[in-house]
Design a protein around this motif. Structure first.
Motif, PDB file in Angstrom:
ATOM      1  N   LEU A 178     -14.631 -14.790  24.045  1.00  0.00           N
ATOM      2  CA  LEU A 178     -13.992 -14.684  25.360  1.00  0.00           C
ATOM      3  C   LEU A 178     -14.602 -13.550  26.186  1.00  0.00           C
ATOM      4  O   LEU A 178     -14.696 -13.639  27.410  1.00  0.00           O
ATOM      5  N   TYR A 181     -17.800 -14.786  27.629  1.00  0.00           N
ATOM      6  CA  TYR A 181     -17.514 -15.650  28.753  1.00  0.00           C
ATOM      7  C   TYR A 181     -17.053 -14.851  29.978  1.00  0.00           C
ATOM      8  O   TYR A 181     -17.539 -15.054  31.090  1.00  0.00           O
ATOM      9  N   SER A 182     -16.143 -13.919  29.774  1.00  0.00           N
ATOM     10  CA  SER A 182     -15.569 -13.242  30.943  1.00  0.00           C
ATOM     11  C   SER A 182     -16.617 -12.376  31.644  1.00  0.00           C
ATOM     12  O   SER A 182     -16.547 -12.159  32.851  1.00  0.00           O
ATOM     13  N   LEU A 185     -18.396 -14.056  34.577  1.00  0.00           N
ATOM     14  CA  LEU A 185     -17.660 -14.397  35.800  1.00  0.00           C
ATOM     15  C   LEU A 185     -18.146 -13.532  36.969  1.00  0.00           C
ATOM     16  O   LEU A 185     -18.563 -12.389  36.764  1.00  0.00           O
ATOM     17  N   ALA A 188     -17.430  -9.522  37.570  1.00  0.00           N
ATOM     18  CA  ALA A 188     -17.067  -8.956  36.270  1.00  0.00           C
ATOM     19  C   ALA A 188     -17.342  -7.453  36.224  1.00  0.00           C
ATOM     20  O   ALA A 188     -16.544  -6.667  35.678  1.00  0.00           O
ATOM     21  N   MET A 260     -12.311  -7.819  27.614  1.00  0.00           N
ATOM     22  CA  MET A 260     -12.133  -9.236  27.887  1.00  0.00           C
ATOM     23  C   MET A 260     -11.306  -9.443  29.166  1.00  0.00           C
ATOM     24  O   MET A 260     -11.590 -10.313  29.972  1.00  0.00           O
ATOM     25  N   ILE A 264     -11.892 -10.508  33.979  1.00  0.00           N
ATOM     26  CA  ILE A 264     -11.113 -11.652  34.461  1.00  0.00           C
ATOM     27  C   ILE A 264     -10.258 -11.241  35.662  1.00  0.00           C
ATOM     28  O   ILE A 264     -10.179 -11.956  36.666  1.00  0.00           O
ATOM     29  N   TYR A 267     -12.430 -10.794  38.652  1.00  0.00           N
ATOM     30  CA  TYR A 267     -12.807 -12.105  39.190  1.00  0.00           C
ATOM     31  C   TYR A 267     -11.695 -12.622  40.101  1.00  0.00           C
ATOM     32  O   TYR A 267     -11.918 -13.099  41.207  1.00  0.00           O
TER      33      TYR A 267
END
Ligand code: PHE
Length: 465
Positions: A178, A181-182, A185, A188, A260, A264, A267
């Protein structure tokens, strides 16, 4: 006497204890406390408390458990101080109280996993309707408590150790995935900046106070969870280095959870630092805001990432509820000679019942939602918040204070040192042991005494500085 059970390996003990430590505290509470407490400034203070103060207390708890092979109530008696078993009973009460509301939040998370998988992203906007849906939450609550009880009932090596060996690595893989992935973004970097650049102007007394309380809760200290786990530990294990590894793992996972979450949030707020602080500092942030973020990722990706996120949260919660349930269970097994599986399900039932008002207070009953207004508070508190304050903050800090006093001045440092001495400890090990020996009699009682006093005066009597 029937065997009480043992951890098969040192790794199993470390994973189970780290599992106890890593929980909703790390992934749900830690990021919002960081958000509210000035990002990295909070992080630094938290780190100092964990390493300088919590680590010695953890060592003491494990040592008491291993020396006596006994759960907290019996442990103090076996060392020859029956009056101190009150500390064990205090731990039992904290365990029951904490688990009663912890299971409710765990049930919300577990339910969210299914909602994400179904693609129901609007749940975030309807969070209060969701928590007020008694039938649904009761079902998730029963399922979660049953999963916990099932594992605990299978015993130390077959249940607790095995579950930890599966769940902890999965948790780390989930969180790393995660994070990667984050970080991809948009914006970020702004999140990382907020998280890692300290803003010391936000560092007030109350932030320091919450960092201390958070570190202590997050390391599962003060209620004898680690006395209990330590009681299943083999004699040839190095306690000091094990406690150090558990502490560092917990802190690292809290750190990773921030890594993590903040990208997010950034974003979501398009990199606006002010907004990052505002949004991430809210308690229900994970439940109310995150689903909308997942939705914006598109239906397929949103289901996957959202599902994995709440699966992670549920795993983290489960390894903690296991240790919370183990404490009262071990008491019934050790002291009342009740068979383990009977004891486990009995405690699970009682704790579930104790948790019902907490469940009701989250929307379906205004009586339990506005349960009481303490002198120190502007607003009334929910039943869940009161249980958290009593069992989570007050009892844990009092327990931690008493455990350090006990270890240094009643059981005495000589005996404590004998238990934690390890032949091949190495230079770092020796240094850590000497530090623990010093801190447990000086730093820990003073700081935890202050924590406990401030908690009581501030919340129950409305006295603040
Ligand atoms: N440490 C757990 C968490 O951070 C909670 C916990 C507290 C578990 C006390 C056991 C004992 O979520």
């Amino acid at each position: 006497m029937a065997s009480r059970g043992n951890f098969n390996s040192r790794l199993g003990f470390i994973l189970a204890s780290a599992g106890s430590a890593v929980g909703l505290g790390n992934i749900w509470k830690f990021p919002f406390e960081v958000g509210a407490g000035g990002g990295a400034a909070f992080l630094l203070i938290y780190l100092c408390f964990a390493l300088l103060l919590c680590f010695p207390v953890m060592t003491a708890e494990i040592a008491i458990g291993r020396r006596t092979n006994s759960s907290p109530v019996g442990a103090f008696r076996k060392l020859g101080f029956p009056k101190w078993s009150g500390v064990g009973y205090l731990g039992l009460a904290s365990g029951v109280l904490i688990l009663s509301f912890y299971n409710v939040v765990a049930a919300w998370s577990f339910g969210y996993f299914f909602e994400m998988v179904r693609g129901n992203f609007s749940i975030g906007a309807n969070f209060s309707d969701y928590t007020a849906d008694l039938i649904k939450i009761s079902i998730y609550g029963v399922l979660f408590m049953s999963a916990t009880a099932f594992i605990v009932s299978r015993g130390v090596s077959q249940g607790i150790e095995r579950a930890a060996k599966i769940m902890m690595p999965s948790l780390i893989i989930l969180i790393l995935g995660l994070i990667i992935y984050s970080l991809t973004l948009p914006d970020a970097l702004a999140g990382i900046k907020y998280y890692l650049l300290p803003d010391f102007s936000k560092l007030t007394g109350s932030v320091v106070y919450s960092a201390l309380g958070q570190a202590f809760f997050s390391l599962s200290l003060g209620m004898g969870a680690l006395i209990t786990f330590g009681s299943y530990l083999k004699k040839d294990t190095n306690i000091v280095s094990s406690a150090a590894i558990i502490t560092v793992s917990d802190v690292s996972i809290a750190f990773l959870a921030g890594l993590m979450m903040f990208p997010i949030v950034a974003y979501l707020t398009q990199g606006d630092l002010q907004a990052i602080s505002q949004i991430s500092g809210e308690e229900s942030f994970i439940f109310q805001t995150m689903p909308a973020v997942f939705e914006s990722l598109g239906s397929t990706l949103g289901v996957i990432i959202g599902g994995l996120f709440f699966l992670l949260l549920s795993f983290a919660a489960l390894t903690s509820t296991i240790s919370l349930l183990e404490v009262p269970t071990a008491f019934l097994v050790d002291e009342k000679k009740i068979q383990r599986s009977k004891a486990t399900w009995l405690v699970a039932l009682v704790v579930f019942l104790v948790g019902i008002p907490s469940m009701l207070g989250a929307g379906s009953s205004s009586f339990f939602a506005d349960f009481i207004r303490l002198p120190g508070m502007e607003n009334s508190m929910s039943f869940m918040a009161v249980v958290g304050l009593v069992g989570g903050s007050t009892f844990l800090s009092l327990g931690g204070f008493l455990i350090s006093i006990f270890t240094a001045y009643v059981w005495k440092k000589r005996n404590f040192n004998e238990e934690i001495y390890y032949e091949n400890e190495g230079r770092l090990g020796r240094l850590l042991r000497l530090y623990v020996d010093f801190a447990i009699g000086v730093i820990c009682p003073i700081v935890l005494g202050i924590l406990c006093l401030v908690t009581i005066l501030n919340n129950y009597f409305g006295i603040s500085w």
